[in-house]
Design a protein around this motif. Structure first.
Motif, PDB file in Angstrom:
ATOM      1  N   LYS A 147       0.677  -1.320  -0.034  1.00 61.41           N
ATOM      2  CA  LYS A 147      -0.056   0.000   0.018  1.00 61.41           C
ATOM      3  C   LYS A 147       0.922   1.233   0.197  1.00 61.41           C
ATOM      4  N   ALA A 148       1.903   1.287   0.581  1.00 63.03           N
ATOM      5  CA  ALA A 148       2.921   2.482   0.792  1.00 63.03           C
ATOM      6  C   ALA A 148       4.172   2.172   0.867  1.00 63.03           C
ATOM      7  N   GLY A 149       5.241   2.983   0.763  1.00 65.43           N
ATOM      8  CA  GLY A 149       6.469   3.013   1.157  1.00 65.43           C
ATOM      9  C   GLY A 149       7.007   3.819   2.211  1.00 65.43           C
ATOM     10  N   THR A 150       6.033   4.455   2.761  1.00 62.83           N
ATOM     11  CA  THR A 150       6.189   5.463   4.098  1.00 62.83           C
ATOM     12  C   THR A 150       5.170   5.338   4.893  1.00 62.83           C
ATOM     13  N   PRO A 151       5.581   5.476   6.289  1.00 66.75           N
ATOM     14  CA  PRO A 151       4.542   5.383   7.256  1.00 66.75           C
ATOM     15  C   PRO A 151       3.385   6.430   7.064  1.00 66.75           C
ATOM     16  N   GLU A 152       3.869   7.606   6.819  1.00 67.22           N
ATOM     17  CA  GLU A 152       2.917   8.530   6.440  1.00 67.22           C
ATOM     18  C   GLU A 152       1.782   8.158   5.325  1.00 67.22           C
ATOM     19  N   GLY A 153       2.481   7.774   4.128  1.00 67.66           N
ATOM     20  CA  GLY A 153       1.571   7.159   2.946  1.00 67.66           C
ATOM     21  C   GLY A 153       0.842   6.112   3.391  1.00 67.66           C
ATOM     22  N   PHE A 154       1.460   5.225   4.325  1.00 68.56           N
ATOM     23  CA  PHE A 154       0.498   4.129   4.580  1.00 68.56           C
ATOM     24  C   PHE A 154      -0.720   4.466   5.622  1.00 68.56           C
ATOM     25  N   GLU A 155      -0.634   5.468   6.407  1.00 67.94           N
ATOM     26  CA  GLU A 155      -1.489   5.803   7.299  1.00 67.94           C
ATOM     27  C   GLU A 155      -2.792   6.395   6.244  1.00 67.94           C
ATOM     28  N   ARG A 156      -2.304   7.277   5.784  1.00 64.27           N
ATOM     29  CA  ARG A 156      -3.464   8.271   4.656  1.00 64.27           C
ATOM     30  C   ARG A 156      -4.059   7.296   4.068  1.00 64.27           C
ATOM     31  N   ARG A 157      -3.494   6.289   3.151  1.00 63.52           N
ATOM     32  CA  ARG A 157      -4.121   5.491   2.360  1.00 63.52           C
ATOM     33  C   ARG A 157      -5.001   4.360   3.026  1.00 63.52           C
ATOM     34  N   THR A 158      -4.582   3.733   4.008  1.00 65.95           N
ATOM     35  CA  THR A 158      -5.166   2.698   4.673  1.00 65.95           C
ATOM     36  C   THR A 158      -5.951   3.010   5.930  1.00 65.95           C
ATOM     37  N   GLY A 159      -5.679   4.248   6.485  1.00 67.73           N
ATOM     38  CA  GLY A 159      -6.515   4.514   7.948  1.00 67.73           C
ATOM     39  C   GLY A 159      -5.807   3.811   8.802  1.00 67.73           C
ATOM     40  N   ALA A 160      -4.737   2.872   8.837  1.00 69.24           N
ATOM     41  CA  ALA A 160      -3.908   2.382   9.775  1.00 69.24           C
ATOM     42  C   ALA A 160      -2.874   3.181  10.264  1.00 69.24           C
ATOM     43  N   GLU A 161      -2.370   2.733  11.516  1.00 66.67           N
ATOM     44  CA  GLU A 161      -1.183   3.464  12.205  1.00 66.67           C
ATOM     45  C   GLU A 161      -0.149   3.402  11.258  1.00 66.67           C
ATOM     46  N   GLY A 162       0.680   4.431  10.943  1.00 64.77           N
ATOM     47  CA  GLY A 162       1.727   4.551  10.019  1.00 64.77           C
ATOM     48  C   GLY A 162       2.881   3.572  10.532  1.00 64.77           C
ATOM     49  N   ARG A 163       2.873   3.277  12.008  1.00 65.98           N
ATOM     50  CA  ARG A 163       4.117   2.375  12.337  1.00 65.98           C
ATOM     51  C   ARG A 163       4.040   1.011  12.013  1.00 65.98           C
ATOM     52  N   PHE A 164       2.948   0.582  11.408  1.00 69.55           N
ATOM     53  CA  PHE A 164       2.687  -1.092  10.804  1.00 69.55           C
ATOM     54  C   PHE A 164       2.934  -1.018   9.183  1.00 69.55           C
ATOM     55  N   TYR A 165       3.481   0.217   8.552  1.00 70.26           N
ATOM     56  CA  TYR A 165       3.605   0.070   7.258  1.00 70.26           C
ATOM     57  C   TYR A 165       4.649  -0.966   6.813  1.00 70.26           C
ATOM     58  N   GLU A 166       5.480  -1.499   7.656  1.00 72.04           N
ATOM     59  CA  GLU A 166       6.567  -2.361   7.300  1.00 72.04           C
ATOM     60  C   GLU A 166       5.937  -3.873   6.990  1.00 72.04           C
ATOM     61  N   LEU A 167       4.872  -4.176   7.745  1.00 74.89           N
ATOM     62  CA  LEU A 167       4.262  -5.513   7.832  1.00 74.89           C
ATOM     63  C   LEU A 167       4.032  -6.152   6.309  1.00 74.89           C
ATOM     64  N   PRO A 168       3.628  -5.425   5.385  1.00 79.23           N
ATOM     65  CA  PRO A 168       3.754  -6.222   3.980  1.00 79.23           C
ATOM     66  C   PRO A 168       5.130  -6.556   3.642  1.00 79.23           C
ATOM     67  N   PHE A 169       6.167  -5.586   3.887  1.00 79.42           N
ATOM     68  CA  PHE A 169       7.415  -6.002   3.324  1.00 79.42           C
ATOM     69  C   PHE A 169       7.940  -7.081   3.967  1.00 79.42           C
ATOM     70  N   LYS A 170       7.514  -7.333   5.418  1.00 78.67           N
ATOM     71  CA  LYS A 170       7.917  -8.556   6.034  1.00 78.67           C
ATOM     72  C   LYS A 170       7.239  -9.658   5.455  1.00 78.67           C
ATOM     73  N   ALA A 171       6.131  -9.697   5.331  1.00 76.61           N
ATOM     74  CA  ALA A 171       5.426 -10.843   4.557  1.00 76.61           C
ATOM     75  C   ALA A 171       6.099 -11.160   3.339  1.00 76.61           C
TER      76      ALA A 171
END
Ligand code: SF4
Length: 274
Positions: A171-195
């Motif tokens: 969904k995003a490459g940055t915490p800010e982009g992740f939070e804005r696009r998904t509504g979820a807290e930016g600190r979780f933006y790395e999870l899809p990369f971990k997947a």
């Protein structure tokens, strides 16, 4: 099911409080899954059909997701999982899928309109039955990677199935982009990369998709995604599937609620009911 006070519905900036997507996954699981008398985990589905994508695929339209992407196309069962669908036992899901695969000669199946990794027992049971099924040759597991990123052991379970092919959506490459696009807290933006990393390490067949539509993502953020994937394997970046936003009715409503409909589709309007 308990109280649904505070359950995130639409992604509305300044109104929707950024949420923990893993907690939302658990909360959603409580709404869309239940255990039956035989000990099987049932999940809510609205319908089963054959879709034209992937050159024809049996699709179980299930209910519930742990993100609130503002460009999402799935039905409004995402926002209101308590109102949509009926519970299906995994044995029944596999049976319907097998029947449709045979009748329409499509040989592929998936669970869509939701995040299929919510309700691990249900998904694993469906995959076990699909693995033994003569009519289905391939199961395409489309995921946002949130749960797989947090629970590597879940990915290890998926690796046992030969018919599974995974498509992870970034969904995003940055915490800010992740939070804005998904509504979820930016600190979780790395999870899809971990997947992606867990899938790679488990030798699972998969590829990565990303919503890099230039109307909602800067070239810099796109570059960050490519770099992060390249670090796992250059092949992943070279084979990235890049998506653009399509104007489905539900997408238009969500973009409107997120306040960016006119940025993405300047000529479209959403008429709100009184
Ligand atoms: S786009 Fe996918 S991950 Fe995002 S809200 Fe819709 S179903 Fe969930």
């Amino acid at each position: 099911m308990g109280s649904l006070d505070g359950y995130p519905r639409f992604n509305i900036p300044g109104v929707t409080k950024p949420f923990n997507p893993l907690k939302l996954a658990k909360w959603t699981e409580e709404i869309v899954c239940r255990r039956n008398r035989d000990g099987f985990q049932e999940r809510k589905y609205t319908d089963f059909y054959v879709a034209g994508v992937y050159r024809g695929i049996v699709t179980g339209g299930a209910v519930g997701c742990c993100l609130r992407c503002f460009y999402c196309w799935v039905p409004l069962s995402r926002e209101y999982p308590e109102r949509f669908g009926r519970y299906y036992d995994p044995r029944r899901v596999a049976k319907i899928m097998s029947y449709l695969a045979r009748e329409y000669r499509v040989y592929k199946a998936r669970i869509s309109c939701c995040e299929p990794t919510i309700g691990m027992d249900h998904l694993i049971q469906v995959l076990r039955l699909v693995e033994e099924d003569r009519n289905i040759k391939l199961f395409i597991l489309e995921t946002n990677g949130i749960i797989f990123g947090a629970y590597p052991e879940y990915v290890g379970e998926i690796a046992k199935f030969k018919k599974v092919y995974v498509r992870v959506s970034i969904k995003a490459g940055t915490p800010e982009g992740f939070e804005r696009r998904t509504g979820a807290e930016g600190r979780f933006y790395e999870l899809p990369f971990k997947a992606v990393k867990h899938l790679w390490e488990n030798n699972i067949r998969f590829h990565v998709a990303a919503m890099t539509d230039p109307r909602i993502m800067t070239p810099d953020e796109r570059r960050i995604i490519l770099e992060k994937l390249s670090k796992i394997s250059p092949w992943l970046a070279e084979n990235l599937e890049e998506e653009d936003i399509d104007p489905y009715d539900t997408t238009l409503i969500r973009l409107y609620k997120a306040g960016i409909l006119h940025k993405v589709f300047p000529t479209y309007k959403v008429v709100e009911e009184e």
